[in-house]
Design an enzyme around this catalytic site. Structure first.
Site, PDB file in Angstrom:
ATOM      1  N   ARG A 236       0.851  -1.194   0.000  1.00 50.75           N
ATOM      2  CA  ARG A 236       0.000   0.000   0.000  1.00 50.75           C
ATOM      3  C   ARG A 236       0.884   1.240   0.000  1.00 50.75           C
ATOM      4  O   ARG A 236       1.959   1.259   0.637  1.00 50.75           O
ATOM      5  CB  ARG A 236      -0.903   0.034   1.253  1.00 50.75           C
ATOM      6  CG  ARG A 236      -2.066  -0.942   1.225  1.00 50.75           C
ATOM      7  CD  ARG A 236      -3.128  -0.577   0.165  1.00 50.75           C
ATOM      8  NE  ARG A 236      -4.244  -1.506   0.170  1.00 50.75           N
ATOM      9  CZ  ARG A 236      -4.377  -2.558  -0.626  1.00 50.75           C
ATOM     10  NH1 ARG A 236      -3.438  -2.837  -1.528  1.00 50.75           N
ATOM     11  NH2 ARG A 236      -5.445  -3.336  -0.560  1.00 50.75           N
ATOM     12  N   GLU A 265      -3.989   6.940  -4.171  1.00 52.21           N
ATOM     13  CA  GLU A 265      -4.210   6.536  -5.563  1.00 52.21           C
ATOM     14  C   GLU A 265      -5.695   6.621  -5.930  1.00 52.21           C
ATOM     15  O   GLU A 265      -6.536   6.482  -5.059  1.00 52.21           O
ATOM     16  CB  GLU A 265      -3.651   5.116  -5.801  1.00 52.21           C
ATOM     17  CG  GLU A 265      -4.306   4.028  -4.979  1.00 52.21           C
ATOM     18  CD  GLU A 265      -3.665   2.659  -5.210  1.00 52.21           C
ATOM     19  OE1 GLU A 265      -2.450   2.489  -5.029  1.00 52.21           O
ATOM     20  OE2 GLU A 265      -4.432   1.743  -5.578  1.00 52.21           O
ATOM     21  N   HIS A 283      -1.343  -0.130  -9.923  1.00 50.84           N
ATOM     22  CA  HIS A 283      -1.952  -1.113  -9.018  1.00 50.84           C
ATOM     23  C   HIS A 283      -2.442  -2.372  -9.763  1.00 50.84           C
ATOM     24  O   HIS A 283      -3.648  -2.655  -9.813  1.00 50.84           O
ATOM     25  CB  HIS A 283      -3.099  -0.487  -8.217  1.00 50.84           C
ATOM     26  CG  HIS A 283      -3.387  -1.228  -6.939  1.00 50.84           C
ATOM     27  ND1 HIS A 283      -3.797  -0.616  -5.786  1.00 50.84           N
ATOM     28  CD2 HIS A 283      -3.307  -2.550  -6.620  1.00 50.84           C
ATOM     29  CE1 HIS A 283      -3.969  -1.508  -4.832  1.00 50.84           C
ATOM     30  NE2 HIS A 283      -3.675  -2.706  -5.325  1.00 50.84           N
TER      31      HIS A 283
HETATM   32  C1  DGY Z   1      -5.526  -6.282  -2.537  1.00 48.99           C
HETATM   33  O1  DGY Z   1      -6.359  -7.181  -2.664  1.00 48.99           O
HETATM   34  O2  DGY Z   1      -5.338  -5.748  -1.443  1.00 48.99           O
HETATM   35  C2  DGY Z   1      -4.760  -5.900  -3.748  1.00 48.99           C
HETATM   36  O3  DGY Z   1      -3.980  -4.793  -3.523  1.00 48.99           O
HETATM   37  C3  DGY Z   1      -5.691  -5.688  -4.898  1.00 48.99           C
HETATM   38  O4  DGY Z   1      -4.983  -5.607  -6.073  1.00 48.99           O
END
Ligand code: DGY
Length: 317
Positions: A236, A265, A283
């Protein structure tokens, strides 16, 4: 039939599955709902199938109708939902672990390779159509024999370690708790992030976003790294202080970065776009048909299990 509000468009086969199990409301235009709209649309519904783009904070949760009993997040991460506030209101929150491990680990490796081997600069040269080979053209960093630090040795971290080992990298990690020797599989555990970062020729961030990990890469901790280290993030964006990171790239403390996730984002700190040594993706961690199908199916199964039995094995609060 229970009524479920699905906040984002799912792959067709997954929407078909949801239609069979619930009276589902889909978002065919894939519009991003504001918090206000999400609250309004939830009226009369029993559950919400949310995605990481829905910011379901305390204020939103407090205003959700009484009928909402579950928020099934279509993601392994659930930092977009205030799970404590949900718990207080008696709303279960679930996630989709396991099914996206391999796809996300693939992107983690792509980031490592792309950053180390200067893929962004290479692509830019190819687009300019005036590149020529020479013995010192776009010399990058080879993975063989280098040390990979993994921050967060959960499922994804371990999958990254497994692949990186096959490249001949030496694996180091920091985790809330040390893994058993069998699971560690030769990786070296570090008691502190300072100790981990100081041996990380390459870092792969794979830990969850929490209060403790917010801005864990900052002006001070960037100094712990060997000069010329590479930092990658598949978890993240909240983990990185972007200004400090950009500065470290400019002054060459950090050789290159590979990012798939960003603070706030889809906005990206515009300074990253100016850095030739930033290999950045939008992402894409779980973005394969196989994985997105498995994630949505699991998010649907979580709701089904919850309404059948009153709980769910993927409940996180
Ligand atoms: C999640 O599931 O947390 C991923 O980042 C999605 O792509």
């Amino acid at each position: 039939m229970k009524k479920v509000l699905v906040t984002r468009k799912l792959l067709r086969s997954c929407e078909d599955k949801a239609s069979k199990l619930f009276n589902s409301h889909f978002n065919s235009n894939d519009e991003l709902y504001s918090q206000k709209k999400l609250i309004e649309l939830s009226k009369g519904y029993d559950g919400i199938l949310s995605s990481l783009t829905d910011k379901i904070d305390k204020n939103t949760i407090e205003k959700l109708p009484e009928t909402i009993k579950i928020i099934s997040n279509f993601a392994v991460g659930f930092g977009n939902i205030d799970i404590e506030a949900a718990k207080k209101r008696g709303i279960a929150v679930t996630n989709t672990p396991d099914v996206l491990t391999d796809a996300t680990a693939e992107i983690a490796i792509l980031l490592i390779l792309g950053a180390c081997r200067r893929a962004n600069e290479g692509i830019n040269w190819v687009k300019k159509e005036n590149w020529k080979w020479s013995s010192d053209f776009l010399i990058g960093k080879q993975l063989t024999g280098s040390r990979l630090g993994i921050l967060g040795m959960g499922r994804i971290g371990r999958a990254v370690a497994k692949i990186a080992k096959s490249f001949g990298m030496e694996i180091h990690y920091r985790n809330r708790s040390r893994l058993s020797p069998e699971i560690e599989n030769g990786a070296k555990y570090h008691e502190s992030i300072k100790s981990l970062f100081s041996v990380s020729d390459v870092l792969s961030i794979c830990c969850p976003a929490t209060k403790e990990t917010k801005d864990i890469i900052n002006k001070e901790t960037l100094e712990y790294f060997p000069t010329g280290a590479i930092i990658t993030n598949v978890a993240r964006g909240d983990m990185i202080d972007d200004d400090a990171m950009v500065q470290a790239l400019i002054n060459r403390k950090i050789y290159a970065i590979g990012l798939d996730v960003y603070k706030g984002e889809p906005k990206i700190n515009p300074e990253y776009l100016k850095q030739p040594t930033a290999f950045i993706l939008p992402h894409l961690g779980s973005a394969t048909k196989k994985t997105r199908t498995a994630m949505a199916d699991l998010a649907i199964d979580n709701i089904d299990e919850f309404f059948r039995s009153g709980t769910c094995k993927n409940k996180v609060n």
